[in-house]
Design a protein around this motif. Structure first.
Motif, mmCIF file in Angstrom:
data_model
loop_
_atom_site.group_PDB
_atom_site.id
_atom_site.type_symbol
_atom_site.label_atom_id
_atom_site.label_comp_id
_atom_site.label_asym_id
_atom_site.label_seq_id
_atom_site.Cartn_x
_atom_site.Cartn_y
_atom_site.Cartn_z
ATOM 1 N N ILE A 1 -7.516 2.788 2.014
ATOM 2 C CA ILE A 1 -7.398 2.556 3.454
ATOM 3 C C ILE A 1 -7.930 1.172 3.816
ATOM 4 C CG2 ILE A 1 -8.181 3.329 5.729
ATOM 5 C CD1 ILE A 1 -8.303 6.168 4.554
ATOM 6 N N LYS A 2 -9.021 0.795 3.175
ATOM 7 C CA LYS A 2 -9.620 -0.517 3.451
ATOM 8 C C LYS A 2 -8.681 -1.648 3.031
ATOM 9 C CE LYS A 2 -13.781 -3.258 2.521
ATOM 10 N NZ LYS A 2 -15.095 -3.288 1.807
ATOM 11 N N LYS A 3 -8.034 -1.490 1.876
ATOM 12 C CA LYS A 3 -7.143 -2.536 1.375
ATOM 13 C C LYS A 3 -5.815 -2.571 2.124
ATOM 14 C CE LYS A 3 -8.863 -2.791 -3.395
ATOM 15 N NZ LYS A 3 -8.529 -2.590 -4.829
ATOM 16 N N HIS A 4 -5.356 -1.411 2.602
ATOM 17 C CA HIS A 4 -4.040 -1.337 3.251
ATOM 18 C C HIS A 4 -4.158 -0.547 4.563
ATOM 19 C CE1 HIS A 4 -2.362 -2.799 -0.547
ATOM 20 N NE2 HIS A 4 -3.058 -1.854 -1.158
ATOM 21 N N PRO A 5 -4.884 -1.083 5.541
ATOM 22 C CA PRO A 5 -5.118 -0.336 6.784
ATOM 23 C C PRO A 5 -3.850 -0.063 7.594
ATOM 24 C CG PRO A 5 -5.826 -2.625 7.008
ATOM 25 C CD PRO A 5 -5.519 -2.414 5.558
ATOM 26 N N LYS A 6 -2.822 -0.878 7.414
ATOM 27 C CA LYS A 6 -1.585 -0.666 8.153
ATOM 28 C C LYS A 6 -0.672 0.353 7.473
ATOM 29 C CE LYS A 6 -1.456 -5.259 10.297
ATOM 30 N NZ LYS A 6 -0.656 -6.505 10.484
ATOM 31 N N THR A 7 -1.014 0.693 6.236
ATOM 32 C CA THR A 7 -0.171 1.617 5.470
ATOM 33 C C THR A 7 -0.747 3.020 5.430
ATOM 34 O OG1 THR A 7 0.595 -0.198 4.064
ATOM 35 C CG2 THR A 7 0.888 2.034 3.215
ATOM 36 N N TYR A 8 -2.068 3.118 5.214
ATOM 37 C CA TYR A 8 -2.691 4.419 5.003
ATOM 38 C C TYR A 8 -3.698 4.751 6.095
ATOM 39 C CZ TYR A 8 -0.846 3.686 0.282
ATOM 40 O OH TYR A 8 -0.039 3.441 -0.794
ATOM 41 N N ARG A 9 -3.790 6.045 6.396
ATOM 42 C CA ARG A 9 -4.810 6.564 7.292
ATOM 43 C C ARG A 9 -5.478 7.753 6.609
ATOM 44 N NH1 ARG A 9 -1.681 7.860 12.710
ATOM 45 N NH2 ARG A 9 -0.306 8.794 11.163
ATOM 46 N N ALA A 10 -6.681 8.061 7.060
ATOM 47 C CA ALA A 10 -7.415 9.186 6.486
ATOM 48 C C ALA A 10 -6.560 10.453 6.577
ATOM 49 C CB ALA A 10 -8.735 9.388 7.214
ATOM 50 N N GLY A 11 -6.523 11.194 5.490
ATOM 51 C CA GLY A 11 -5.728 12.415 5.448
ATOM 52 C C GLY A 11 -4.330 12.233 4.905
ATOM 53 N N ASP A 12 -3.877 10.976 4.757
ATOM 54 C CA ASP A 12 -2.558 10.731 4.179
ATOM 55 C C ASP A 12 -2.554 11.071 2.688
ATOM 56 O OD1 ASP A 12 -1.586 9.828 6.559
ATOM 57 O OD2 ASP A 12 -1.560 7.705 6.024
ATOM 58 N N TYR A 13 -1.367 11.365 2.173
ATOM 59 C CA TYR A 13 -1.193 11.592 0.744
ATOM 60 C C TYR A 13 -0.365 10.456 0.163
ATOM 61 C CZ TYR A 13 -3.131 16.247 1.260
ATOM 62 O OH TYR A 13 -3.987 17.282 1.507
ATOM 63 N N ALA A 14 -0.758 10.015 -1.015
ATOM 64 C CA ALA A 14 -0.077 8.890 -1.645
ATOM 65 C C ALA A 14 -0.230 8.988 -3.153
ATOM 66 C CB ALA A 14 -0.651 7.565 -1.138
ATOM 67 N N GLY A 15 0.510 8.143 -3.874
ATOM 68 C CA GLY A 15 0.359 8.068 -5.322
ATOM 69 C C GLY A 15 -0.965 7.415 -5.669
ATOM 70 N N LEU A 16 -1.714 8.023 -6.567
ATOM 71 C CA LEU A 16 -3.050 7.520 -6.888
ATOM 72 C C LEU A 16 -3.073 6.660 -8.144
ATOM 73 C CD1 LEU A 16 -5.208 10.661 -6.049
ATOM 74 C CD2 LEU A 16 -4.553 8.761 -4.567
ATOM 75 N N TYR A 17 -2.166 6.879 -9.071
ATOM 76 C CA TYR A 17 -2.061 6.030 -10.253
ATOM 77 C C TYR A 17 -0.712 6.275 -10.906
ATOM 78 C CZ TYR A 17 -3.326 10.192 -13.000
ATOM 79 O OH TYR A 17 -3.348 11.442 -13.573
ATOM 80 N N GLY A 18 -0.421 5.511 -11.962
ATOM 81 C CA GLY A 18 0.845 5.668 -12.670
ATOM 82 C C GLY A 18 2.040 5.285 -11.807
ATOM 83 N N LEU A 19 3.193 5.820 -12.174
ATOM 84 C CA LEU A 19 4.412 5.522 -11.419
ATOM 85 C C LEU A 19 4.294 5.962 -9.970
ATOM 86 C CD1 LEU A 19 7.240 6.479 -13.971
ATOM 87 C CD2 LEU A 19 6.366 4.206 -13.418
ATOM 88 N N GLN A 20 3.569 7.048 -9.724
ATOM 89 C CA GLN A 20 3.408 7.515 -8.347
ATOM 90 C C GLN A 20 2.738 6.454 -7.481
ATOM 91 O OE1 GLN A 20 4.599 10.039 -6.849
ATOM 92 N NE2 GLN A 20 5.146 11.534 -8.399
ATOM 93 N N ALA A 21 1.778 5.737 -8.046
ATOM 94 C CA ALA A 21 1.109 4.674 -7.284
ATOM 95 C C ALA A 21 1.957 3.415 -7.232
ATOM 96 C CB ALA A 21 -0.257 4.372 -7.898
ATOM 97 N N GLN A 22 2.529 3.022 -8.364
ATOM 98 C CA GLN A 22 3.305 1.781 -8.411
ATOM 99 C C GLN A 22 4.504 1.828 -7.462
ATOM 100 O OE1 GLN A 22 4.394 0.514 -12.376
ATOM 101 N NE2 GLN A 22 5.897 -0.958 -11.609
ATOM 102 N N TYR A 23 5.123 2.993 -7.348
ATOM 103 C CA TYR A 23 6.310 3.120 -6.506
ATOM 104 C C TYR A 23 6.032 3.968 -5.260
ATOM 105 C CZ TYR A 23 8.858 1.023 -10.351
ATOM 106 O OH TYR A 23 9.306 0.147 -11.324
ATOM 107 N N ASP A 24 4.797 3.928 -4.783
ATOM 108 C CA ASP A 24 4.438 4.733 -3.618
ATOM 109 C C ASP A 24 5.288 4.365 -2.403
ATOM 110 O OD1 ASP A 24 2.571 6.700 -2.363
ATOM 111 O OD2 ASP A 24 2.086 4.967 -1.105
ATOM 112 N N ALA A 25 5.515 3.082 -2.195
ATOM 113 C CA ALA A 25 6.294 2.656 -1.032
ATOM 114 C C ALA A 25 7.721 3.201 -1.079
ATOM 115 C CB ALA A 25 6.333 1.130 -0.952
ATOM 116 N N THR A 26 8.253 3.390 -2.283
ATOM 117 C CA THR A 26 9.607 3.932 -2.440
ATOM 118 C C THR A 26 9.628 5.440 -2.217
ATOM 119 O OG1 THR A 26 10.244 2.212 -4.018
ATOM 120 C CG2 THR A 26 11.507 4.270 -4.076
#
Length: 638
Positions: A274-299
């Motif tokens: 959240i600190k690094k990407h405040p415009k993308t993530y908010r508390a409680g959001d779900y996202a890719g944490l590592y691997g392909l899920q993280a690398q292609y989270d925006a997709t």
């Protein structure tokens, strides 16, 4: 008298005569103006009261100020406490009644502004006071709300994109998961202490105390389970006070270790994210944490939907947009091949190991497996001395420069290059055999002798032409993928140790499998893994290799299986196997050891197996080769 009444006139100019007639006209016009002003003032006052949320101060006909204010609070509670702007528009009066349109702009969470036009009715009471007429059959707050209706605000999430494999097979597909959380306003020490015991998770009571002390009412995340795992704990937690279980869907692989750490996982965003990407993530959001899920989270990340609807009809969207699903990530992974690799590594619980496979025909990476003791993705990102697997490239360099594979090349225990002693694994000696036996038995000293007249770039060129160290890492679509490195030799000793995969030569298991796939195919074809979104590189095309040299290497790799160091894969089902073992020394962080390797192909599957830090006296032939046998046997019987 209507405020819109127009006095009839002749075609000539209107002249107001002096005297009684003119005076009466002016009186009537003044009365009209006063009534208009009074009615409009009532509408304006109501708009101001609405903007200030002081609805109990307005004048109503048909209800009391308190009842109207209570109804407003109930109907609009979901819209929140953001600023409200209400303006009067399109006013009209007809005698003792009138209408006006209120233009409402209500700022919701996330600075979204919900705008609508609300028609209201005005009426003059017997005492001459103008007020807002309330119809018991309609809502005063929005034309689409019923009398006792309310706004409903829904924050919905679309489904996250899935990871798909070859032929659109499912690799990570959306499945039900169970989020277990703690409600600090309802939980007790006793209930959360029991939760700790059931789930075997320490520190939950401490987190509860911290939340109560700070006054936080936010749910405290505990853990997320896939359905099969949740059912194990369901009976022990479902009635615990203050324990909240919510369900949603997210991409899951066949098991929690399947395809890890390549595929990665999905979870709640961290404070650092959240600190690094405040415009993308908010508390409680779900996202890719590592691997392909993280690398292609925006997709793959879905777009949230935010809708305002009447409670009476939630399909009628008054404001907002529906959620949008994320985009699937398409790969070349083959679930059958991946599963066979996973099963082969299942026994390596406390030993770093990896298996990677490549489809010979297409060049697509069909499996990337790391032992449960994975840590990092060794299969794609690892950098190791490849050991005697390098002799495939060395042999290709020899054969493309006129070397006779039937010639005899001595295999002494040791050779010296500029005073540097080079020996065979475990100090073996092989006499004076044909080169084919030197290859099958993996004699280092014979290869040093055979390649003694190599130029400083000869091995590099041969390896690159087979794909080892070639420029294909970026097209794989996995950050950090290592395509190998075979540097230009910087002297006789460096050149001598490079021909059997030591010194400065480095490879990943994938880069070795790519090299082997080139031999099996008879041409070099850049590998691929992520196919959509497509890598930045252009189209792939196969580059033919020297056919005569390739045919000889195939014979040598088959001989290695039938009569050499790879006999562990000799009798596996599924057809003939072609292979080359490798045993490479390493010195890292003050520690020295040996890694075991085996690369080869069977049918349409080229592969490489790595076992790190094998026991003393062990080699690729008796550590990596048995894992390869398990892999091929499972694959053949799947």
């Amino acid at each position: 008298m209507s405020s819109r009444t127009v006095l009839g006139v002749t075609a000539g100019a209107l002249v107001i005569a002096g005297g009684v007639g003119g005076y009466m006209y002016l009186q009537q016009a003044s009365a009209v103006s006063k009534q208009d002003s009074a009615a409009k003032a009532a509408a304006t006052a109501f708009a101001q009261d609405w903007s200030a949320r002081t609805l109990d101060k307005a004048v109503y006909v048909g209800t009391t100020p308190k009842a109207a204010a209570d109804n407003f609070a109930t109907a609009t509670a979901a819209l929140g406490k953001g600023p409200i702007s209400v303006q009067v528009d399109d006013f009209n009066r007809d005698g003792d009644t009138g209408t006006a349109t209120l233009h409402v702009a209500w700022t919701l969470s996330g600075k979204r502004v919900f705008k609508w036009d609300d028609p209201i009715a005005l009426v003059k009471s017997a005492d001459g006071t103008w007020g807002i007429r309330v119809d018991a059959t309609k809502s005063l707050w929005h034309p689409k709300l019923q009398a006792s209706d309310a706004f409903v605000v829904n924050q919905t999430m679309g489904l996250r994109g899935e990871i798909r494999g070859a032929d659109d097979s499912g690799i990570m597909t959306n499945q039900k998961v169970y989020d277990i959380s703690i409600d600090p306003t309802k939980a007790t020490d006793a209930s959360i202490g029991q939760l700790q015991n059931v789930l075997n998770i320490a520190g939950l009571v401490t987190k509860l105390h911290a939340a109560k002390k700070s006054g936080s009412q936010a749910l405290i995340p505990v853990i997320t389970y896939r359905q099969s795992d949740y059912f194990i704990y369901q009976n022990g937690i479902q009635d615990l006070q203050g324990v909240v279980v919510q369900t949603r869907r997210q991409p899951l692989a066949a098991t929690s270790t399947f395809g890890q750490p390549l595929l990665g996982t999905v979870g709640q965003v961290t404070a650092d994210m959240i600190k690094k990407h405040p415009k993308t993530y908010r508390a409680g959001d779900y996202a890719g944490l590592y691997g392909l899920q993280a690398q292609y989270d925006a997709t793959m990340r879905p777009t949230s939907g935010f809708t305002v609807t009447p409670r009476s009809d939630t399909s009628d969207i008054l404001f907002g947009t529906k959620a949008k699903n994320g985009t699937n990530l398409k790969t070349t992974l083959d679930p059958t091949v991946q599963n066979a690799a996973e099963k082969a590594l299942a026994s390596m619980k406390d030993k770093p190991a990896a298996i990677v496979a490549v489809n010979v025909k297409t060049g697509g990476v069909s499996a990337v497996a790391n032992s449960p003791y994975y840590g990092i993705d060794r299969a794609l990102l690892g950098r190791y001395a490849p050991g005697s697997q390098m002799k495939i490239a060395t042999t290709y360099a020899l054969l493309t420069h006129g070397f006779d594979p039937d010639s005899k090349v001595p295999c002494p225990r040791n050779v010296y290059v500029n005073g540097y002693k080079i020996g065979n694994f475990e100090g073996e000696t092989g006499g004076n055999p044909k080169f084919s036996k030197d290859f099958a038995m993996s004699c280092n000293t014979a290869f040093v002798k055979a390649s003694s007249d190599f130029t400083d770039t000869e091995l590099q060129q041969a390896a690159n032409s087979l794909g080892l160290g070639a420029d294909w890492a970026d097209r794989i679509g996995v950050a950090g993928t290592f395509a190998g490195n075979v540097p230009t030799a910087n002297g006789a000793t460096d050149k001598a140790v490079s021909v059997f995969g030591q010194g400065r030569v480095q490879a990943s298991p994938l880069s070795i499998a790519v090299m082997t796939g080139s031999v099996a195919r008879g041409s070099y074809l850049a590998p691929e893994l992520v196919t959509s979104p497509a890598p930045a590189k252009g189209a792939r095309s196969a580059t033919p290799l020297k056919a005569g040299a390739i045919q000889e290497i195939k014979k040598l790799m088959r001989l290695t299986v039938t009569d050499g160091t790879a006999t562990a894969v000799k009798k596996v089902p599924g057809g003939p196997v072609y292979a080359k073992t490798g045993t490479s020394e390493f010195a890292e962080g003050g520690k020295t050891g040996v890694n075991g390797w085996l690369t080869g192909w069977q049918g349409n599957t080229a592969f490489c197996v790595l076992v790190e830090d094998v026991p003393s006296g062990k080699s690729g032939g008796n550590t990596a080769a048995p894992l390869a046998a398990k892999f091929l046997t499972t694959l053949a019987t799947s």
